[in-house]
Design an enzyme around this catalytic site. Structure first.
Site, short mmCIF file in Angstrom:
data_model
loop_
_atom_site.label_atom_id
_atom_site.label_comp_id
_atom_site.label_asym_id
_atom_site.label_seq_id
_atom_site.Cartn_x
_atom_site.Cartn_y
_atom_site.Cartn_z
N THR A 40 0.84 -1.21 0.00
CA THR A 40 0.00 0.00 0.00
C THR A 40 0.87 1.26 0.00
O THR A 40 0.56 2.24 -0.68
CB THR A 40 -0.91 0.00 1.25
N HIS A 43 1.97 1.88 -3.42
CA HIS A 43 0.88 2.49 -4.21
C HIS A 43 0.86 4.00 -3.96
O HIS A 43 0.71 4.80 -4.88
CB HIS A 43 -0.48 1.90 -3.84
ZN LIG Z 1 0.19 -3.13 5.17
#
Ligand SMILES: [Zn+2]
Ligand SMILES: NC(=O)c1ccc[n+]([C@@H]2O[C@H](COP(=O)([O-])OP(=O)(O)OC[C@H]3O[C@@H](n4cnc5c(N)ncnc54)[C@H](O)[C@@H]3O)[C@@H](O)[C@H]2O)c1
Ligand SMILES: [Zn+2]
Length: 342
Positions: A40, A43
């Site tokens: 994440t 990202h």
């Molecule tokens: Zn994580």
């Protein structure tokens, strides 16, 4: 204090000066020791469509971290100064129907640390006391930094029986690697894995996968049919690659389970759902960690069942080297990267 932040709506992250967060009611202030980088975070670094639509800079990033409580807010009775804790990244409302029914992992008002509110890639973080999970002494401190991600794997693996069962795990990213180690710790009969990256195939061997297939070099389906003609008891999808789904439906035995954790980049229309119906498969969507049962299971695995995931940690560096860390991760040449904030 100096913190790793998304300072403006563009690719990259920066180390910037931000105010040290002040204690709030119901929260604890954590002196952060280690943080672990998640997909994440990459990202967010890349500023893809998801993060551009969700994150409002400036935002201190990081949702996987551990440290020591240095201050407790008004009303906090279950944590003390000096407690060593790991972060649960999902802040849930405790009021919605799901929360009230013990399903906080699918709370409709979920707020994520380091995404929707400031996270823990900083010397100090202030988080709700419930999100500061006490870590058993047996757990190595750098491992504590990645328990949020490890919890995804524990949630998926323990969503069905494993002991004495054959398990196929598709994708040996950090979460798939954790899952392989967890399956072995829980006494799985055999752990099959698929992975396309030679680097991660090497990590999968260390994590304890018994047989690793590379779908880009061999016909994984044919190999599975040969080794497990009746199908495996359970398949855990952890690649997010569309081709893993037909493989799962084809090679899980009738009456078995398919647990889906990997997030697919697009809507998938390349699989035959009738196969799942006529095989009586148990298809499960898995998100986050059960709050907080998964944390209890994780503590038990780490302190009583000999779960060792240290081989998944491939790099450790001071947080000032975040740029190099992100580039290493982007190149796919890492398992988990642990940052030090001391
Ligand atoms: Zn994580
Ligand atoms: N549901 C949730 O709550 C939740 C939480 C965290 C992560 N995720 C998702 O879980 C997945 C795993 O997370 P991660 O951090 O380990 O991600 P990751 O991207 O590091 O790992 C995915 C792995 O799958 C491999 N892969 C790619 N194509 C493949 C194929 N055809 N067959 C087999 N393997 C293939 C990649 O090489 C990579 O090693 C990701 O899709 C992530 O977005 C979901
Ligand atoms: Zn809720």
């Amino acid at each position: 204090m100096r913190a790793i932040a998304k300072s403006r709506p563009a690719p990259g992250v920066e180390i910037i000066d931000v105010d040290e967060p002040a204690i709030r009611a119901g929260c604890v202030k954590v002196r952060v020791e280690h943080g672990s980088i998640c997909g994440t975070d990459l990202h967010i670094y890349n500023w893809d469509a998801w993060s551009a639509g969700r994150i409002r800079p400036p935002r201190v990033i990081g949702h996987e971290f551990c440290g020591t409580i240095v201050e407790v807010g008004e009303g906090v009775t279950d944590r003390r100064v000096g407690d060593f804790v790991a972060s649960e990244s999902h802040i849930v409302c405790g009021q919605c129907r799901q929360c009230l029914n013990g399903q906080g992992h699918v709370c409709v008002n979920t707020v994520i640390l380091g995404v929707d509110v400031d996270g823990g890639f900083a010397p100090f973080a202030v988080i709700p006391s419930a999100n500061a999970r006490p870590v058993p002494e047996a757990v190595p401190r750098r491992v504590a930094s990645l328990m949020d991600a490890l919890g995804n794997a524990v949630h998926t693996v323990m969503a069905g029986p494993v002991e004495g069962r054959t398990v196929l795990i598709t994708g040996m990213g950090p979460i798939g690697l954790f899952a392989a180690a967890i399956c072995k710790a829980l006494g799985a009969a055999k752990v099959y894995a698929t992975e396309v990256s030679p680097y991660r195939i090497g990590l999968a061997e260390k994590a304890g996968a018994d047989t690793i297939l590379n779908p880009s070099r061999e016909n994984a389906g044919e190999a599975l049919r040969r080794m497990e003609p009746g199908g495996v008891d359970a398949t855990l999808e952890m690649s997010g690659h569309p081709s893993s789904l037909p493989l799962a439906l084809e090679h899980t035995r009738p009456g078995g389970r398919v647990s889906l954790l990997g997030v697919f980049p697009d809507v998938i229309d390349c699989f035959d759902l009738n196969k799942a119906i006529f095989k009586g498969l148990d298809l499960q969507g898995i998100v986050g960690r059960r709050l907080y049962a998964t944390w209890d299971q994780m503590n038990w695995l780490l302190s009583e069942k000999g779960l060792d995931v240290t081989s998944v940690i491939t790099n450790e560096m001071p947080f000032s080297e975040i740029e190099q860390a992100m580039q290493t991760l982007k190149a796919g040449q890492a398992g988990k990267i642990v940052l030090s904030f001391e």
